[in-house]
Design an enzyme around this catalytic site. Structure first.
Site, PDB file in Angstrom:
ATOM      1  N   ASN A 136       0.806  -1.241   0.000  1.00 35.34           N
ATOM      2  CA  ASN A 136       0.000   0.000   0.000  1.00 35.34           C
ATOM      3  C   ASN A 136       0.829   1.277   0.000  1.00 35.34           C
ATOM      4  OD1 ASN A 136       0.625  -0.495   2.687  1.00 35.34           O
ATOM      5  ND2 ASN A 136      -1.289   0.347   3.456  1.00 35.34           N
ATOM      6  N   HIS A 160       8.991  -8.247  -0.518  1.00 31.88           N
ATOM      7  CA  HIS A 160       7.927  -7.263  -0.738  1.00 31.88           C
ATOM      8  C   HIS A 160       6.663  -7.991  -1.210  1.00 31.88           C
ATOM      9  CE1 HIS A 160       6.456  -3.301  -0.827  1.00 31.88           C
ATOM     10  NE2 HIS A 160       7.522  -2.672  -1.306  1.00 31.88           N
ATOM     11  N   GLU A 233       3.425  -4.782  12.377  1.00 29.82           N
ATOM     12  CA  GLU A 233       2.621  -3.594  12.058  1.00 29.82           C
ATOM     13  C   GLU A 233       1.433  -4.087  11.251  1.00 29.82           C
ATOM     14  OE1 GLU A 233       3.054  -0.643  13.071  1.00 29.82           O
ATOM     15  OE2 GLU A 233       5.185  -0.323  13.458  1.00 29.82           O
ATOM     16  N   CYS A 267      -3.477   1.666   6.572  1.00 27.92           N
ATOM     17  CA  CYS A 267      -3.744   1.031   7.867  1.00 27.92           C
ATOM     18  C   CYS A 267      -4.265   2.057   8.857  1.00 27.92           C
ATOM     19  CB  CYS A 267      -2.486   0.375   8.399  1.00 27.92           C
ATOM     20  SG  CYS A 267      -1.082   1.491   8.447  1.00 27.92           S
ATOM     21  N   GLU A 364     -11.232  -5.033   9.216  1.00 29.76           N
ATOM     22  CA  GLU A 364     -10.771  -3.813   8.574  1.00 29.76           C
ATOM     23  C   GLU A 364     -11.319  -3.750   7.145  1.00 29.76           C
ATOM     24  OE1 GLU A 364      -6.577  -3.951   7.624  1.00 29.76           O
ATOM     25  OE2 GLU A 364      -6.407  -1.811   8.048  1.00 29.76           O
TER      26      GLU A 364
HETATM   27  P1  NAP Z   1      -0.859  -9.094   3.400  1.00 23.75           P
HETATM   28  O1  NAP Z   1      -1.666  -9.852   2.451  1.00 23.75           O
HETATM   29  O2  NAP Z   1      -0.769  -9.573   4.783  1.00 23.75           O
HETATM   30  O3  NAP Z   1       0.603  -8.988   2.764  1.00 23.75           O
HETATM   31  C1  NAP Z   1       1.646  -8.295   3.392  1.00 23.75           C
HETATM   32  C2  NAP Z   1       2.936  -9.021   3.110  1.00 23.75           C
HETATM   33  O4  NAP Z   1       2.915 -10.277   3.768  1.00 23.75           O
HETATM   34  C3  NAP Z   1       3.150  -9.335   1.623  1.00 23.75           C
HETATM   35  O5  NAP Z   1       4.519  -9.258   1.339  1.00 23.75           O
HETATM   36  C4  NAP Z   1       2.658 -10.762   1.526  1.00 23.75           C
HETATM   37  O6  NAP Z   1       3.213 -11.459   0.439  1.00 23.75           O
HETATM   38  C5  NAP Z   1       3.132 -11.329   2.835  1.00 23.75           C
HETATM   39  N1  NAP Z   1       2.401 -12.480   3.326  1.00 23.75           N
HETATM   40  C6  NAP Z   1       1.085 -12.761   3.169  1.00 23.75           C
HETATM   41  N2  NAP Z   1       0.781 -13.892   3.828  1.00 23.75           N
HETATM   42  C7  NAP Z   1       1.917 -14.335   4.424  1.00 23.75           C
HETATM   43  C8  NAP Z   1       2.245 -15.454   5.232  1.00 23.75           C
HETATM   44  N3  NAP Z   1       1.336 -16.356   5.589  1.00 23.75           N
HETATM   45  N4  NAP Z   1       3.527 -15.603   5.640  1.00 23.75           N
HETATM   46  C9  NAP Z   1       4.462 -14.689   5.304  1.00 23.75           C
HETATM   47  N5  NAP Z   1       4.214 -13.622   4.527  1.00 23.75           N
HETATM   48  C10 NAP Z   1       2.954 -13.420   4.102  1.00 23.75           C
HETATM   49  O7  NAP Z   1      -1.331  -7.579   3.513  1.00 23.75           O
HETATM   50  P2  NAP Z   1      -1.583  -6.583   2.316  1.00 23.75           P
HETATM   51  O8  NAP Z   1      -2.900  -6.894   1.742  1.00 23.75           O
HETATM   52  O9  NAP Z   1      -0.419  -6.521   1.407  1.00 23.75           O
HETATM   53  O10 NAP Z   1      -1.609  -5.192   3.108  1.00 23.75           O
HETATM   54  C11 NAP Z   1      -2.714  -4.698   3.697  1.00 23.75           C
HETATM   55  C12 NAP Z   1      -2.673  -4.934   5.197  1.00 23.75           C
HETATM   56  O11 NAP Z   1      -1.499  -4.350   5.746  1.00 23.75           O
HETATM   57  C13 NAP Z   1      -3.816  -4.227   5.875  1.00 23.75           C
HETATM   58  O12 NAP Z   1      -4.333  -5.051   6.889  1.00 23.75           O
HETATM   59  C14 NAP Z   1      -3.156  -3.001   6.473  1.00 23.75           C
HETATM   60  O13 NAP Z   1      -3.838  -2.443   7.545  1.00 23.75           O
HETATM   61  C15 NAP Z   1      -1.833  -3.525   6.856  1.00 23.75           C
HETATM   62  N6  NAP Z   1      -0.868  -2.435   7.004  1.00 23.75           N
HETATM   63  C16 NAP Z   1      -0.424  -2.125   8.252  1.00 23.75           C
HETATM   64  C17 NAP Z   1       0.450  -1.045   8.427  1.00 23.75           C
HETATM   65  C18 NAP Z   1       0.978  -0.671   9.776  1.00 23.75           C
HETATM   66  O14 NAP Z   1       1.953   0.061   9.826  1.00 23.75           O
HETATM   67  N7  NAP Z   1       0.395  -1.122  10.866  1.00 23.75           N
HETATM   68  C19 NAP Z   1       0.856  -0.330   7.313  1.00 23.75           C
HETATM   69  C20 NAP Z   1       0.381  -0.679   6.056  1.00 23.75           C
HETATM   70  C21 NAP Z   1      -0.483  -1.751   5.922  1.00 23.75           C
HETATM   71  P3  NAP Z   1       2.357 -11.712  -0.916  1.00 23.75           P
HETATM   72  O15 NAP Z   1       2.096 -10.377  -1.508  1.00 23.75           O
HETATM   73  O16 NAP Z   1       3.266 -12.542  -1.730  1.00 23.75           O
HETATM   74  O17 NAP Z   1       1.102 -12.410  -0.490  1.00 23.75           O
END
Ligand code: NAP
Length: 459
Positions: A136, A160, A233, A267, A364
């Protein structure tokens, strides 16, 4: 998820990448680990020279980098330029301040209090840190980890998100062009299923993940099993509270930005709007008018306010959550649906009449969807603000100093912003409580997360 650049504005696959083989990954971990043995001793002065060079190179590339972000994840060009500029600032902040923030730390009562002639804490780097990052904010999320990690003397491996591979490759290249020795910061083009192997590798010392709750749980449990430190995070369902004494013009304008920034995919976007009864009707009317007036369209157009969601699956999930709320009696005040045609657009949406059994309460919504709630007084506002499994950011609007103090001390969140939108600054610690995660990024906290706080006692 395939590793590919897919334009969210059109759905077209622009470029695909093969995931790295196990052998390649092993080679890169080995290079990182070998590099760290020398890199950990490099002076702050030298690291700051390289970090400033990275800032200068990125600043010169802002337009190209912005185009790349927009292509890969659909944020508007204006927002992408802003993100790149913020990264430049973050790199310079850590170049400038790390040495002072990581200086040896003495005792409040002096060394004599523990019977020593000298006693202090020294912050030392841990080694190779794996960063699992989301799409994001494809630059800011990575650089707010990388700048403090590299300045501390750690080295980074980046996994990433699969939909931003070219952003990931650019960042590795940026650090190499800046002078950081090869191996200090490397991108692993791997799928999420390959993350466990990297985390369990004894040459990897720690991990940080920014992403969903599910991904965070997986990384944290492996790190727990391996007894390696981790920073999580994760997501949020942030409250935005408006009290009768608030500056309503400012609150309405900020509410729109706070919910639709980054096409609604932040987020710390405000997601639940808790509006005092005395101003509810007026706020909601103006908020709905402003949300309806936003221009939804191709993110490369300068006139676009809200671009597409980053992935087809992400948009389907938003639609599912909104439909669940509608099915359980919620009212749609504007938007509430996808846009027909190419690309993954979803209309800016305001929902009212939310009830506890709706999924939007506990989950969310990662899209431009706002939930408005009427609250009767400050107790009601605080209770509802805290009635969520998450605890990331929060924003409260009031000119009463007593109310401000109550929000500051009673909201369970990593951030409380009063009369402003929750955002991140290099100078301020960033992170969450409850299911939003643990650990902190940015400020001196971000430097110390991946340090061994070594106690030194000398007589
Ligand atoms: P996501 O699906 O969890 O993916 C984030 C990262 O984790 C990607 O690199 C993804 O790889 C990897 N990943 C997914 N499943 C995994 C697993 N089981 N084991 C290890 N790695 C894994 O999240 P997103 O859709 O990209 O991002 C949105 C989420 O991030 C939202 O919930 C948002 O609130 C949160 N966020 C939090 C913050 C903060 O600072 N608190 C900031 C920004 C975003 P792949 O792409 O290869 O699946």
């Amino acid at each position: 998820m395939a590793i590919a650049t897919i334009n969210p504005a059109t759905g077209e696959t622009v470029k695909s990448f093969e995931p790295m083989s196990e052998e390649e990954v092993q080679g890169l971990i080995g290079l990182a680990h070998d590099r760290w043995k020398q890199y950990r001793t490099v002076s702050f002065e030298q690291k700051a020279i390289w970090m400033r060079a990275a800032a200068d190179l990125l600043e010169a590339d802002i337009e190209d980098v912005a185009q790349l972000m927009t292509l890969e994840m659909g944020k508007t060009l204006a927002s992408a330029r802003g993100e790149a500029a913020k990264c430049v600032k973050g790199l310079r902040f850590y170049a400038q301040n790390t040495e002072a923030m990581l200086a040896d730390e003495g005792l409040p009562g002096g060394a004599g209090a523990v019977g020593a002639s000298r006693a202090f804490t020294r912050y030392e780097p841990l080694g190779v840190v794996l960063a699992v990052m989301p799409w994001n904010y494809p630059f800011w999320q990575v650089l707010r980890f990388a700048a403090p990690a590299l300045m501390t003397g750690n080295v980074g491996l980046l996994k990433h998100a699969s939909n931003v591979p070219q952003c990931a490759m650019y960042i590795q290249d940026l650090f190499e062009r800046s002078g950081f020795p090869k191996g200090c910061f490397q991108t692993l083009l791997i799928s999420s299923s390959q993350v466990e192997g990297v985390l369990r590798d004894p040459r990897v010392a720690a991990a940080t993940i920014t992403g969903s709750e599910w991904a965070g749980r997986s990384v944290a449990s492996i790190c727990g099993d391996e007894i390696k430190p981790s920073v999580l995070e994760l997501g949020g369902n942030d409250p935005f509270i408006v009290m009768p004494s608030a500056d309503l013009d400012s609150a309405v304008a900020t509410a729109v930005t706070a919910r639709t920034q980054n096409n609604g995919q932040s987020c710390i976007a405000a997601k639940r709007f808790l509006i005092h009864d005395a101003v509810y009707d007026q706020f909601t009317k103006r908020f709905v008018e402003a949300m309806s007036a936003l221009t939804v369209g191709n993110p490369v157009e300068e006139t676009t306010d809200v671009g597409p969601l980053a992935t087809a699956d992400g948009r389907a999930e938003v639609a599912e959550l909104v439909d669940d709320a509608i099915g359980k009696g919620a009212s749609i005040l504007c938007g509430g649906r996808t846009v027909d045609g190419d690309g993954w657009y979803f209309l800016p949406t305001v929902i009212a009449d939310i009830s506890p059994e709706m999924r939007v309460n506990d989950e969310e919504v990662f899209g431009p969807v706002a939930m408005v709630h009427r609250v009767t007084d400050i107790d009601d506002a605080i209770a509802l603000a805290n009635a969520t499994p998450f605890g990331l950011g929060s924003s409260a609007w009031t000119s009463s100093p007593e109310e401000q103090e109550r929000f500051i001390s009673e909201i369970a969140a990593g951030q409380v912003f009063i009369n402003g939108m929750t955002t991140s600054y290099p100078e301020l610690a960033f992170g969450g409580t409850k299911r939003s995660g643990y650990g902190r990024e940015l400020s001196y906290h971000g430097l110390r997360e991946f340090c061994n706080a070594k106690t030194v006692w000398v007589k």
